[in-house]
Write a protein that holds these residues in place. Structure first.
Motif, PDB file in Angstrom:
ATOM      1  N   ILE A 287       1.092  56.328  75.359  1.00 33.65           N
ATOM      2  CA  ILE A 287       0.862  57.679  74.879  1.00 33.65           C
ATOM      3  C   ILE A 287       0.059  58.410  75.947  1.00 33.65           C
ATOM      4  CG2 ILE A 287      -0.292  59.088  73.140  1.00 33.65           C
ATOM      5  CD1 ILE A 287       0.064  56.811  71.170  1.00 33.65           C
ATOM      6  N   ALA A 288       0.509  59.609  76.301  1.00 34.91           N
ATOM      7  CA  ALA A 288      -0.208  60.399  77.299  1.00 34.91           C
ATOM      8  C   ALA A 288      -1.339  61.135  76.587  1.00 34.91           C
ATOM      9  CB  ALA A 288       0.731  61.381  77.974  1.00 34.91           C
ATOM     10  N   ALA A 289      -2.498  60.524  76.576  1.00 34.31           N
ATOM     11  CA  ALA A 289      -3.661  61.122  75.932  1.00 34.31           C
ATOM     12  C   ALA A 289      -4.908  60.576  76.608  1.00 34.31           C
ATOM     13  CB  ALA A 289      -3.683  60.794  74.446  1.00 34.31           C
ATOM     14  N   HIS A 290      -5.969  61.315  76.484  1.00 31.17           N
ATOM     15  CA  HIS A 290      -7.225  60.873  77.079  1.00 31.17           C
ATOM     16  C   HIS A 290      -8.299  60.827  75.998  1.00 31.17           C
ATOM     17  CE1 HIS A 290     -10.453  60.364  79.923  1.00 31.17           C
ATOM     18  NE2 HIS A 290     -11.105  61.331  79.304  1.00 31.17           N
ATOM     19  N   PHE A 291      -8.899  59.680  75.863  1.00 26.66           N
ATOM     20  CA  PHE A 291      -9.994  59.501  74.921  1.00 26.66           C
ATOM     21  C   PHE A 291     -11.153  58.879  75.684  1.00 26.66           C
ATOM     22  CE2 PHE A 291      -6.101  58.844  72.344  1.00 26.66           C
ATOM     23  CZ  PHE A 291      -6.189  59.984  71.571  1.00 26.66           C
ATOM     24  N   ASP A 292     -12.331  59.409  75.510  1.00 26.47           N
ATOM     25  CA  ASP A 292     -13.507  58.873  76.179  1.00 26.47           C
ATOM     26  C   ASP A 292     -14.044  57.657  75.427  1.00 26.47           C
ATOM     27  OD1 ASP A 292     -13.504  60.787  78.172  1.00 26.47           O
ATOM     28  OD2 ASP A 292     -14.663  62.200  76.954  1.00 26.47           O
ATOM     29  N   GLY A 293     -14.250  56.594  76.158  1.00 24.29           N
ATOM     30  CA  GLY A 293     -14.864  55.415  75.557  1.00 24.29           C
ATOM     31  C   GLY A 293     -14.001  54.763  74.508  1.00 24.29           C
ATOM     32  N   ASN A 294     -14.644  54.218  73.521  1.00 22.34           N
ATOM     33  CA  ASN A 294     -13.953  53.508  72.446  1.00 22.34           C
ATOM     34  C   ASN A 294     -13.946  54.347  71.172  1.00 22.34           C
ATOM     35  OD1 ASN A 294     -13.418  51.231  74.010  1.00 22.34           O
ATOM     36  ND2 ASN A 294     -15.494  50.459  73.669  1.00 22.34           N
ATOM     37  N   GLU A 295     -13.469  55.566  71.293  1.00 17.40           N
ATOM     38  CA  GLU A 295     -13.450  56.482  70.148  1.00 17.40           C
ATOM     39  C   GLU A 295     -12.601  55.968  69.003  1.00 17.40           C
ATOM     40  OE1 GLU A 295     -13.069  60.809  70.832  1.00 17.40           O
ATOM     41  OE2 GLU A 295     -12.822  60.210  72.917  1.00 17.40           O
ATOM     42  N   TYR A 296     -11.494  55.274  69.325  1.00 13.90           N
ATOM     43  CA  TYR A 296     -10.544  54.868  68.309  1.00 13.90           C
ATOM     44  C   TYR A 296     -10.288  53.366  68.387  1.00 13.90           C
ATOM     45  CZ  TYR A 296      -9.591  59.866  68.224  1.00 13.90           C
ATOM     46  OH  TYR A 296      -9.712  61.220  68.129  1.00 13.90           O
ATOM     47  N   THR A 297     -10.045  52.774  67.237  1.00 10.38           N
ATOM     48  CA  THR A 297      -9.663  51.360  67.185  1.00 10.38           C
ATOM     49  C   THR A 297      -8.187  51.252  67.542  1.00 10.38           C
ATOM     50  OG1 THR A 297      -8.972  51.438  64.873  1.00 10.38           O
ATOM     51  CG2 THR A 297     -11.323  50.947  65.317  1.00 10.38           C
ATOM     52  N   GLU A 298      -7.709  50.043  67.755  1.00 13.57           N
ATOM     53  CA  GLU A 298      -6.288  49.829  68.032  1.00 13.57           C
ATOM     54  C   GLU A 298      -5.442  50.325  66.860  1.00 13.57           C
ATOM     55  OE1 GLU A 298      -4.580  48.745  70.761  1.00 13.57           O
ATOM     56  OE2 GLU A 298      -6.515  48.901  71.778  1.00 13.57           O
ATOM     57  N   GLN A 299      -5.895  50.076  65.634  1.00 13.85           N
ATOM     58  CA  GLN A 299      -5.173  50.526  64.444  1.00 13.85           C
ATOM     59  C   GLN A 299      -5.098  52.058  64.405  1.00 13.85           C
ATOM     60  OE1 GLN A 299      -3.330  49.016  62.212  1.00 13.85           O
ATOM     61  NE2 GLN A 299      -2.906  50.950  61.170  1.00 13.85           N
ATOM     62  N   GLU A 300      -6.190  52.721  64.729  1.00 16.44           N
ATOM     63  CA  GLU A 300      -6.192  54.185  64.728  1.00 16.44           C
ATOM     64  C   GLU A 300      -5.263  54.736  65.805  1.00 16.44           C
ATOM     65  OE1 GLU A 300     -10.695  55.061  63.042  1.00 16.44           O
ATOM     66  OE2 GLU A 300     -10.420  54.591  65.170  1.00 16.44           O
ATOM     67  N   LEU A 301      -5.218  54.087  66.963  1.00 17.98           N
ATOM     68  CA  LEU A 301      -4.298  54.519  68.019  1.00 17.98           C
ATOM     69  C   LEU A 301      -2.849  54.337  67.572  1.00 17.98           C
ATOM     70  CD1 LEU A 301      -6.127  53.146  71.186  1.00 17.98           C
ATOM     71  CD2 LEU A 301      -5.858  55.542  70.515  1.00 17.98           C
ATOM     72  N   LYS A 302      -2.573  53.266  66.841  1.00 17.43           N
ATOM     73  CA  LYS A 302      -1.232  53.035  66.312  1.00 17.43           C
ATOM     74  C   LYS A 302      -0.872  54.135  65.307  1.00 17.43           C
ATOM     75  CE  LYS A 302       2.511  50.724  65.165  1.00 17.43           C
ATOM     76  NZ  LYS A 302       3.647  51.565  65.388  1.00 17.43           N
ATOM     77  N   GLU A 303      -1.827  54.525  64.481  1.00 19.37           N
ATOM     78  CA  GLU A 303      -1.576  55.604  63.523  1.00 19.37           C
ATOM     79  C   GLU A 303      -1.302  56.924  64.237  1.00 19.37           C
ATOM     80  OE1 GLU A 303      -4.453  55.891  60.327  1.00 19.37           O
ATOM     81  OE2 GLU A 303      -4.587  53.713  60.237  1.00 19.37           O
ATOM     82  N   ILE A 304      -2.009  57.180  65.320  1.00 21.19           N
ATOM     83  CA  ILE A 304      -1.768  58.394  66.117  1.00 21.19           C
ATOM     84  C   ILE A 304      -0.351  58.355  66.685  1.00 21.19           C
ATOM     85  CG2 ILE A 304      -2.411  59.615  68.235  1.00 21.19           C
ATOM     86  CD1 ILE A 304      -5.350  58.717  67.611  1.00 21.19           C
ATOM     87  N   GLU A 305       0.049  57.207  67.207  1.00 25.21           N
ATOM     88  CA  GLU A 305       1.387  57.052  67.756  1.00 25.21           C
ATOM     89  C   GLU A 305       2.451  57.258  66.665  1.00 25.21           C
ATOM     90  OE1 GLU A 305       2.246  53.117  69.231  1.00 25.21           O
ATOM     91  OE2 GLU A 305       3.670  53.923  70.675  1.00 25.21           O
ATOM     92  N   ASP A 306       2.234  56.682  65.488  1.00 19.88           N
ATOM     93  CA  ASP A 306       3.167  56.845  64.376  1.00 19.88           C
ATOM     94  C   ASP A 306       3.271  58.310  63.957  1.00 19.88           C
ATOM     95  OD1 ASP A 306       3.609  54.129  64.384  1.00 19.88           O
ATOM     96  OD2 ASP A 306       2.324  53.722  62.649  1.00 19.88           O
ATOM     97  N   PHE A 307       2.147  59.006  63.950  1.00 22.01           N
ATOM     98  CA  PHE A 307       2.156  60.413  63.583  1.00 22.01           C
ATOM     99  C   PHE A 307       2.946  61.232  64.605  1.00 22.01           C
ATOM    100  CE2 PHE A 307       0.388  64.736  63.538  1.00 22.01           C
ATOM    101  CZ  PHE A 307       0.731  65.080  62.244  1.00 22.01           C
ATOM    102  N   ALA A 308       2.797  60.911  65.875  1.00 23.90           N
ATOM    103  CA  ALA A 308       3.554  61.616  66.907  1.00 23.90           C
ATOM    104  C   ALA A 308       5.043  61.411  66.694  1.00 23.90           C
ATOM    105  CB  ALA A 308       3.123  61.133  68.301  1.00 23.90           C
TER     106      ALA A 308
END
Length: 101
Positions: A72-93
Protein backbone atom coordinates in the motif's frame (compact mmCIF):
# COMPACT_ATOMS: atom_id res chain seq x y z
CA UNK A 1 -7.80 -16.69 -14.51
CA UNK A 2 -7.11 -14.92 -17.77
CA UNK A 3 -9.20 -12.30 -19.51
CA UNK A 4 -10.73 -14.83 -21.90
CA UNK A 5 -12.11 -17.02 -19.12
CA UNK A 6 -13.51 -14.03 -17.26
CA UNK A 7 -15.05 -12.65 -20.46
CA UNK A 8 -16.62 -16.00 -21.31
CA UNK A 9 -18.09 -16.26 -17.80
CA UNK A 10 -19.56 -12.75 -18.05
CA UNK A 11 -21.10 -13.49 -21.43
CA UNK A 12 -22.71 -16.64 -20.05
CA UNK A 13 -24.00 -14.82 -16.95
CA UNK A 14 -25.56 -12.12 -19.11
CA UNK A 15 -26.87 -14.50 -21.77
CA UNK A 16 -25.01 -12.50 -24.40
CA UNK A 17 -23.44 -13.96 -27.52
CA UNK A 18 -19.99 -13.16 -28.84
CA UNK A 19 -21.60 -11.72 -31.95
CA UNK A 20 -23.82 -9.39 -29.93
CA UNK A 21 -20.90 -8.12 -27.85
CA UNK A 22 -18.78 -7.65 -30.97
CA UNK A 23 -21.55 -5.67 -32.65
CA UNK A 24 -22.06 -3.47 -29.59
CA UNK A 25 -18.37 -2.56 -29.32
CA UNK A 26 -17.83 -2.38 -33.09
CA UNK A 27 -15.22 -5.11 -33.52
CA UNK A 28 -15.19 -8.31 -35.53
CA UNK A 29 -16.55 -11.36 -33.67
CA UNK A 30 -13.20 -13.04 -34.35
CA UNK A 31 -11.59 -10.47 -32.04
CA UNK A 32 -13.79 -11.60 -29.16
CA UNK A 33 -13.37 -15.29 -30.01
CA UNK A 34 -9.60 -14.79 -30.05
CA UNK A 35 -9.62 -13.16 -26.61
CA UNK A 36 -11.66 -16.04 -25.21
CA UNK A 37 -9.75 -18.87 -26.90
CA UNK A 38 -6.27 -17.53 -26.16
CA UNK A 39 -7.22 -16.49 -22.62
CA UNK A 40 -4.54 -13.81 -22.78
CA UNK A 41 -3.57 -11.64 -19.84
CA UNK A 42 -3.27 -8.59 -22.12
CA UNK A 43 -5.85 -7.13 -24.51
CA UNK A 44 -6.02 -3.86 -26.42
CA UNK A 45 -7.04 -1.27 -23.82
CA UNK A 46 -9.74 0.34 -25.97
CA UNK A 47 -11.34 -3.04 -26.64
CA UNK A 48 -11.16 -3.95 -22.96
CA UNK A 49 -12.70 -0.65 -21.86
CA UNK A 50 -15.53 -1.05 -24.37
CA UNK A 51 -16.15 -4.64 -23.25
CA UNK A 52 -16.19 -3.50 -19.63
CA UNK A 53 -18.67 -0.75 -20.40
CA UNK A 54 -21.08 -3.00 -22.28
CA UNK A 55 -20.89 -5.77 -19.67
CA UNK A 56 -21.24 -3.36 -16.76
CA UNK A 57 -17.99 -4.13 -14.98
CA UNK A 58 -14.94 -2.09 -14.12
CA UNK A 59 -11.91 -2.87 -16.31
CA UNK A 60 -10.15 -3.91 -13.07
CA UNK A 61 -12.46 -6.93 -13.06
CA UNK A 62 -10.30 -8.45 -15.80
CA UNK A 63 -7.07 -7.93 -13.89
CA UNK A 64 -5.35 -11.13 -12.82
CA UNK A 65 -5.28 -11.35 -9.04
CA UNK A 66 -1.62 -12.42 -9.23
CA UNK A 67 -0.80 -9.06 -10.85
CA UNK A 68 -2.19 -6.96 -8.01
CA UNK A 69 0.38 -5.08 -5.97
CA UNK A 70 1.01 -6.41 -2.50
CA UNK A 71 1.93 -3.09 -0.91
CA UNK A 72 0.00 0.00 0.00
CA UNK A 73 1.41 3.39 -0.96
CA UNK A 74 1.02 5.18 2.36
CA UNK A 75 3.22 6.74 4.96
CA UNK A 76 2.72 6.22 8.66
CA UNK A 77 5.15 7.46 11.29
CA UNK A 78 6.35 4.87 13.75
CA UNK A 79 4.08 2.09 14.89
CA UNK A 80 0.79 3.96 14.57
CA UNK A 81 -1.10 0.88 13.39
CA UNK A 82 -1.02 -2.82 14.17
CA UNK A 83 -0.76 -5.40 11.40
CA UNK A 84 -4.49 -6.09 11.80
CA UNK A 85 -5.32 -2.39 11.45
CA UNK A 86 -3.17 -2.15 8.31
CA UNK A 87 -5.05 -5.14 6.89
CA UNK A 88 -8.34 -3.39 7.62
CA UNK A 89 -7.09 -0.27 5.82
CA UNK A 90 -6.13 -2.41 2.83
CA UNK A 91 -9.55 -4.12 2.85
CA UNK A 92 -11.28 -0.75 2.99
CA UNK A 93 -9.28 0.47 0.00
CA UNK A 94 -10.41 -2.61 -1.95
CA UNK A 95 -14.01 -1.92 -0.93
CA UNK A 96 -13.77 1.68 -2.16
CA UNK A 97 -12.38 0.50 -5.52
CA UNK A 98 -15.14 -2.09 -5.87
CA UNK A 99 -17.80 0.62 -5.45
CA UNK A 100 -16.63 2.25 -8.70
CA UNK A 101 -18.75 -0.14 -10.77
Amino acid sequence: MGIGNKLNNLLNERNMTVSELARRIDVAPTTIYSIIQRNNKKVDIDVLLNISDVLGVNAEYFRDSDDKPHTIAAHFDGNEYTEQELKEIEDFAAYVKAKRK
